[in-house]
Design a protein around this motif. Sequence first.
Motif, PDB file in Angstrom:
ATOM      1  N   GLY A   1      -8.632   4.822   0.998  1.00  0.00           N
ATOM      2  CA  GLY A   1      -8.363   3.754   2.256  1.00  0.00           C
ATOM      3  C   GLY A   1      -9.397   3.361   2.578  1.00  0.00           C
ATOM      4  N   GLN A   2      -9.176   2.669   3.785  1.00  0.00           N
ATOM      5  CA  GLN A   2      -9.972   1.888   4.414  1.00  0.00           C
ATOM      6  C   GLN A   2     -10.739   2.995   5.675  1.00  0.00           C
ATOM      7  OE1 GLN A   2      -7.975  -1.896   4.265  1.00  0.00           O
ATOM      8  NE2 GLN A   2     -10.222  -2.752   4.529  1.00  0.00           N
TER       9      GLN A   2
ATOM     10  N   ARG B   1      -5.998   3.418  -6.760  1.00  0.00           N
ATOM     11  CA  ARG B   1      -5.059   4.446  -6.788  1.00  0.00           C
ATOM     12  C   ARG B   1      -4.317   4.684  -8.127  1.00  0.00           C
ATOM     13  NH1 ARG B   1      -1.398   7.265  -3.689  1.00  0.00           N
ATOM     14  NH2 ARG B   1       0.429   7.848  -4.656  1.00  0.00           N
TER      15      ARG B   1
ATOM     16  N   ASP C   1     -13.611   5.583   0.200  1.00  0.00           N
ATOM     17  CA  ASP C   1     -13.405   4.644   1.197  1.00  0.00           C
ATOM     18  C   ASP C   1     -13.528   3.350   0.669  1.00  0.00           C
ATOM     19  OD1 ASP C   1     -13.973   2.872   3.575  1.00  0.00           O
ATOM     20  OD2 ASP C   1     -15.064   4.111   4.777  1.00  0.00           O
TER      21      ASP C   1
ATOM     22  N   ALA D   1      -7.250  -1.517  -3.340  1.00  0.00           N
ATOM     23  CA  ALA D   1      -6.432  -0.137  -3.386  1.00  0.00           C
ATOM     24  C   ALA D   1      -5.504   0.211  -4.441  1.00  0.00           C
ATOM     25  CB  ALA D   1      -5.647  -0.159  -1.993  1.00  0.00           C
TER      26      ALA D   1
ATOM     27  N   ARG E   1      -8.425  10.966  -1.564  1.00  0.00           N
ATOM     28  CA  ARG E   1      -7.982  10.431  -0.168  1.00  0.00           C
ATOM     29  C   ARG E   1      -8.595   8.743  -0.634  1.00  0.00           C
ATOM     30  NH1 ARG E   1      -8.183  14.311   4.975  1.00  0.00           N
ATOM     31  NH2 ARG E   1      -6.966  16.055   3.850  1.00  0.00           N
TER      32      ARG E   1
ATOM     33  N   PRO F   1       0.973  -1.183   0.117  1.00  0.00           N
ATOM     34  CA  PRO F   1      -0.039  -0.061   0.042  1.00  0.00           C
ATOM     35  C   PRO F   1       0.678   1.230  -0.085  1.00  0.00           C
ATOM     36  CG  PRO F   1      -0.983  -1.613   1.668  1.00  0.00           C
ATOM     37  CD  PRO F   1       0.390  -2.005   1.105  1.00  0.00           C
TER      38      PRO F   1
ATOM     39  N   PRO G   1      -1.628   7.178   0.718  1.00  0.00           N
ATOM     40  CA  PRO G   1      -3.202   7.234   0.153  1.00  0.00           C
ATOM     41  C   PRO G   1      -3.905   8.293  -0.231  1.00  0.00           C
ATOM     42  CG  PRO G   1      -3.356   7.083   2.621  1.00  0.00           C
ATOM     43  CD  PRO G   1      -1.712   7.033   2.124  1.00  0.00           C
TER      44      PRO G   1
END
Length: 378
Positions: A28-29, A230, A176, A226, A26, A9, A12
Amino acid sequence: MTDPSLPTPAEPVVRIDLGARSYDIRIGQGLLALAGSYDALPRAASALIVTNTTVAPLYAETLRRAISPLYTQVLTVTLPDGETHKTWETLNLIFDALLAHGCDRKTVLYALGGGVVGDMTGFAAASYMRGVPFVQVPTTLLAQVDSSVGGKTAINHPLGKNMIGAFYQPERVICDLDVLATLPPRELSAGMAEVIKYGPIADMVFLDWIEQHLPALMAREPVALAHAVRRSCEIKADVVGQDERESGLRAILNFGHTFGHAIEAGLGYGEWLHGEAVGCGMVMAARLSQAVGLVDAAFVDRLIGIIARAGLPTVAPVLDPVDNAGRYLALMRLDKKAEAGAIRFVLIDGPGRAVMRAVPDELVVQVIKASTAPATPA
């Protein structure tokens, strides 16, 4: 067990560099409920969450709790779900809520949903009092990798998709990854169309990676998702940063969309999901690229295989049983990239590169006929 071939990863945040209109994506989790996701946004007395009937029960209260410390009042308007509701009538529901509650020109709009919600919220933000700030909180894969990024906002017209709108950038995009867990499989596949498109037009290494990790992506493996989100956002950010208003380079992001938008309009909005139409449109655009001599059959067959493995349609629908090719051509002449009645297509100019080009109608007709499902016997 985590697949060791998946990337580590990365930071982020992806930056959209547009001078005074620059903003972060942004990724991410757990970002939806995290108060820090909304730091340093414009201050206002009011915020309006725009969502739909599917997403509201899942995530509207979580977002409301996260942003409520920032505003005196947080309002919510819930729109009907689906592409068929991307209309003036539905857009007015947003304006009705803003005006009914006396919202001023500092009010911040939050687009909580997929591409339809994001497009309409952005258009409302661009129009209300000549412009108020808004934040994209995309809840579908398609919206996270494409429609929430870059500032395109619009509604549909019966004759053409996204024909009425404006370029208007959000203050931030919050992707998210956890919300993708509730995405129906069909919607996940639709989002994969917009992920896949970035490979042929800009990054064959990414396409190689997608091909290798399709099972992980379809299984919603968090690290795989992810990276896909990204990298897709990085490519789009680079293109948008160079050509915000689609005067040239940015048009390559519409690979597959000229055919795809014709499918959506011809079938009726909502019959096929946008990503399904784009997936099939990429098949047709790749075949057209081969027809004009830009790529070989092996590349086309490989791309079709990846699209099919993602659960997307690869056979185009019949839009008119009498003159199917004529119907496709008529709809595509309404495409925003058309000039003086000439349809201009995004073609693959060798793997990893794209070009905009007008193509003779006879070649387009050949591709339509080769790609369309045969008529069902009476």
